[in-house]
Design a protein around this motif. Structure first.
Motif, PDB file in Angstrom:
ATOM      1  N   ARG A  10       2.702  -2.311   2.621  1.00 11.96           N
ATOM      2  CA  ARG A  10       3.060  -3.384   1.696  1.00 11.96           C
ATOM      3  C   ARG A  10       4.538  -3.726   1.760  1.00 11.96           C
ATOM      4  O   ARG A  10       4.920  -4.861   1.559  1.00 11.96           O
ATOM      5  CB  ARG A  10       2.727  -2.939   0.261  1.00 11.96           C
ATOM      6  CG  ARG A  10       1.627  -3.738  -0.361  1.00 11.96           C
ATOM      7  CD  ARG A  10       1.292  -3.196  -1.722  1.00 11.96           C
ATOM      8  NE  ARG A  10       1.945  -3.979  -2.763  1.00 11.96           N
ATOM      9  CZ  ARG A  10       1.872  -3.695  -4.040  1.00 11.96           C
ATOM     10  NH1 ARG A  10       1.205  -2.641  -4.460  1.00 11.96           N
ATOM     11  NH2 ARG A  10       2.472  -4.455  -4.914  1.00 11.96           N
ATOM     12  N   HIS A  33       8.462  -1.093  -7.866  1.00 13.53           N
ATOM     13  CA  HIS A  33       7.085  -0.591  -7.833  1.00 13.53           C
ATOM     14  C   HIS A  33       7.054   0.891  -8.207  1.00 13.53           C
ATOM     15  O   HIS A  33       6.216   1.322  -9.008  1.00 13.53           O
ATOM     16  CB  HIS A  33       6.493  -0.810  -6.437  1.00 13.53           C
ATOM     17  CG  HIS A  33       5.268  -0.019  -6.164  1.00 13.53           C
ATOM     18  ND1 HIS A  33       4.041  -0.314  -6.714  1.00 13.53           N
ATOM     19  CD2 HIS A  33       5.078   1.087  -5.402  1.00 13.53           C
ATOM     20  CE1 HIS A  33       3.149   0.563  -6.300  1.00 13.53           C
ATOM     21  NE2 HIS A  33       3.759   1.433  -5.503  1.00 13.53           N
ATOM     22  N   ASP A 119       1.295   4.133  -3.134  1.00 14.00           N
ATOM     23  CA  ASP A 119       0.691   3.031  -3.868  1.00 14.00           C
ATOM     24  C   ASP A 119      -0.604   3.511  -4.521  1.00 14.00           C
ATOM     25  O   ASP A 119      -1.132   4.563  -4.168  1.00 14.00           O
ATOM     26  CB  ASP A 119       0.395   1.877  -2.903  1.00 14.00           C
ATOM     27  CG  ASP A 119       0.374   0.506  -3.558  1.00 14.00           C
ATOM     28  OD1 ASP A 119       0.480   0.427  -4.794  1.00 14.00           O
ATOM     29  OD2 ASP A 119       0.246  -0.485  -2.820  1.00 14.00           O
ATOM     30  N   GLU A 122      -6.272   0.011  -4.318  1.00  9.81           N
ATOM     31  CA  GLU A 122      -6.776  -1.188  -4.999  1.00  9.81           C
ATOM     32  C   GLU A 122      -8.206  -0.971  -5.482  1.00  9.81           C
ATOM     33  O   GLU A 122      -9.065  -0.495  -4.741  1.00  9.81           O
ATOM     34  CB  GLU A 122      -6.729  -2.379  -4.043  1.00  9.81           C
ATOM     35  CG  GLU A 122      -7.012  -3.694  -4.721  1.00  9.81           C
ATOM     36  CD  GLU A 122      -6.798  -4.876  -3.809  1.00  9.81           C
ATOM     37  OE1 GLU A 122      -7.583  -5.824  -3.907  1.00  9.81           O
ATOM     38  OE2 GLU A 122      -5.854  -4.838  -2.997  1.00  9.81           O
ATOM     39  N   GLY A 123      -8.421  -1.275  -6.754  1.00 10.07           N
ATOM     40  CA  GLY A 123      -9.747  -1.145  -7.347  1.00 10.07           C
ATOM     41  C   GLY A 123     -10.105   0.264  -7.790  1.00 10.07           C
ATOM     42  O   GLY A 123     -11.177   0.501  -8.328  1.00 10.07           O
ATOM     43  N   PRO A 125      -7.928   2.960  -9.780  1.00  8.94           N
ATOM     44  CA  PRO A 125      -6.646   3.373 -10.358  1.00  8.94           C
ATOM     45  C   PRO A 125      -6.421   4.884 -10.448  1.00  8.94           C
ATOM     46  O   PRO A 125      -5.319   5.310 -10.730  1.00  8.94           O
ATOM     47  CB  PRO A 125      -6.670   2.738 -11.755  1.00  8.94           C
ATOM     48  CG  PRO A 125      -8.102   2.485 -12.045  1.00  8.94           C
ATOM     49  CD  PRO A 125      -8.784   2.267 -10.726  1.00  8.94           C
ATOM     50  N   GLN A 143      -5.308   9.019   1.391  1.00  9.54           N
ATOM     51  CA  GLN A 143      -5.739   8.666   0.040  1.00  9.54           C
ATOM     52  C   GLN A 143      -6.053   9.976  -0.671  1.00  9.54           C
ATOM     53  O   GLN A 143      -6.602  10.899  -0.069  1.00  9.54           O
ATOM     54  CB  GLN A 143      -6.965   7.757   0.071  1.00  9.54           C
ATOM     55  CG  GLN A 143      -6.636   6.369   0.509  1.00  9.54           C
ATOM     56  CD  GLN A 143      -7.814   5.404   0.362  1.00  9.54           C
ATOM     57  OE1 GLN A 143      -8.919   5.779  -0.022  1.00  9.54           O
ATOM     58  NE2 GLN A 143      -7.567   4.156   0.686  1.00  9.54           N
TER      59      GLN A 143
END
Length: 159
Positions: A10, A33, A119, A122-123, A125, A143
């Motif tokens: 990102r 961020h 980060d 996405e989708g 949390p 992840q």
């Protein structure tokens, strides 16, 4: 566990590396961020946020079940050196297999971690993604749900 695909950065993407964007703006955006992430995260995620991995060298790593663990030398002459041992729990490797990580040889002293970014997935949390770009030309992500960070001072880079 592993997953295929590519890593999409990102903030610290190829444009950033080439200098084709205003790097000060990108760094400021990423710091903003991290401030937001810090305010919404557990102490363990905060510890990861405050661990600067830029120019780190990997000393060892393992992927056992769903735990990715590695030990890195971080720091510099001005701030001093530390051994950071990081365990990612409920971990999934993204964009690489363990065989590809072995082939790249993360522990080769000619390979260093150029940039990383943390980060939220996405989708999801409750899951995070930590993305890594290594010299030369190797990128992957992890992840995870939680992390453990242990930092120990070192007398020198070689210790």
């Amino acid at each position: 566990m592993t997953s295929s695909g590519t890593v999409t950065f990102r903030w610290f993407d190829a444009e950033f590396d080439s200098g084709d964007v205003d790097q000060d703006i990108v760094i400021s955006s990423y710091r903003s961020h991290l401030d937001q992430l810090h305010d919404r995260s557990s102490d363990t995620i905060r510890a990861l946020i405050h661990t600067n991995l830029h120019d780190a060298q990997v000393r060892d790593w393992t992927m056992e079940g769903t735990v990715f663990r590695w030990s890195l030398v971080i720091g510099d002459l001005q701030t001093g050196y530390e051994r950071a041992t990081i365990e990612y729990h409920d971990a999934i490797l993204r964009a690489v297999t363990t065989a590809e990580v072995i082939d790249f040889d993360l522990c080769d002293t000619d390979h260093e971690l150029v940039s990383d970014e943390i980060d939220i997935v996405e989708g999801t949390p409750t899951r995070f993604e930590h993305r890594f770009s290594f010299w030369p030309d190797f990128a992957f992500a992890i992840q995870f749900r939680d992390v453990t960070v242990l930092r120990e001072p070192m007398a020198s880079w070689q210790a």
